[in-house]
Design an enzyme around this catalytic site. Sequence first.
Site, PDB file in Angstrom:
ATOM      1  N   ARG A  81       0.783  -1.232   0.030  1.00  0.00           N
ATOM      2  CA  ARG A  81       0.170   0.017   0.128  1.00  0.00           C
ATOM      3  C   ARG A  81       0.837   1.321  -0.032  1.00  0.00           C
ATOM      4  NH1 ARG A  81      -5.503   1.349   3.364  1.00  0.00           N
ATOM      5  NH2 ARG A  81      -5.860   3.381   2.161  1.00  0.00           N
ATOM      6  N   ARG A 100      -6.479   1.353  -4.561  1.00  0.00           N
ATOM      7  CA  ARG A 100      -5.500   0.770  -3.641  1.00  0.00           C
ATOM      8  C   ARG A 100      -5.138  -0.631  -3.658  1.00  0.00           C
ATOM      9  NH1 ARG A 100     -10.349   1.716  -0.034  1.00  0.00           N
ATOM     10  NH2 ARG A 100     -10.071   3.739  -1.119  1.00  0.00           N
ATOM     11  N   ASP A 103      -6.291  -2.693   1.469  1.00  0.00           N
ATOM     12  CA  ASP A 103      -7.000  -1.810   2.643  1.00  0.00           C
ATOM     13  C   ASP A 103      -7.253  -2.889   3.754  1.00  0.00           C
ATOM     14  OD1 ASP A 103      -8.020   0.256   4.366  1.00  0.00           O
ATOM     15  OD2 ASP A 103      -9.967  -0.047   3.267  1.00  0.00           O
ATOM     16  N   ASP A 105      -9.408  -2.870   7.377  1.00  0.00           N
ATOM     17  CA  ASP A 105     -10.207  -2.187   8.323  1.00  0.00           C
ATOM     18  C   ASP A 105     -10.407  -3.172   9.607  1.00  0.00           C
ATOM     19  OD1 ASP A 105     -10.081   0.549   7.180  1.00  0.00           O
ATOM     20  OD2 ASP A 105     -11.901  -0.408   5.807  1.00  0.00           O
TER      21      ASP A 105
END
Length: 166
Positions: A81, A100, A103, A105
Site C-alpha cells: 500500500r 489501492r 486496505d 479495516d
Amino acid sequence: MRVALLTGSNAPDRETILQRTAALLVERIGRLVAHSAICTSSAWGFRSERDFANQALLLETELEPEQVLDEALAVEQIVGRDREAESRERELTGERYASRVVDVDIILCEDRVISTPRLRVPHPLMHEREFVLRPLCEIMAAERHPLLGRTIEELYNALKTNAQKI
C-alpha cells in the site's frame, strides 16, 4: 478477544493480494477463526475502472485493539500500500477515496466501542456498506452491532431492502 477485519483491493491481482494479506494478518495478529469468500463489488465513494475484492476475517487475538491496528497497518505496507500515491490520486481526481493495492479495516472488536484519535470501532460506516456487510454476514450473521443493537444479518437485509427501493 475476537476481532473482525475487512480486507480489500482493486489491484489487478487482487485475489492473490487478499490471500497474502490474510496469511500475514494471521501470522501477526492471531488465530483465524473464520473467513468469508472473496466478494467483488464496484468502488464505493469514487469512480474506478477496476472492481474491488473484499474478504472478512475473524481472528482470535491477545493483542489490544490499537495493537491490532498497528499490525494491520504494517501488513498493508508489507503488501504494497502506498498512501502517498493514493493521496496524489485523490488530489488529481477530487475524490474522497482512491484505488489501492490493499486496505485492512477493523470492523468489530467483540462488543467493544472504541473512539480514539486513531481508531473507531465499530467501523462508523459499516452499516452503510454492502461490501462490508455481505462478507461479514457469511462469518458472523448473528453478531450484534454494539451501538445499533441489530445483527449483521439484519443490517445487511435492511441495506439490500433500501437499495431496492431506490
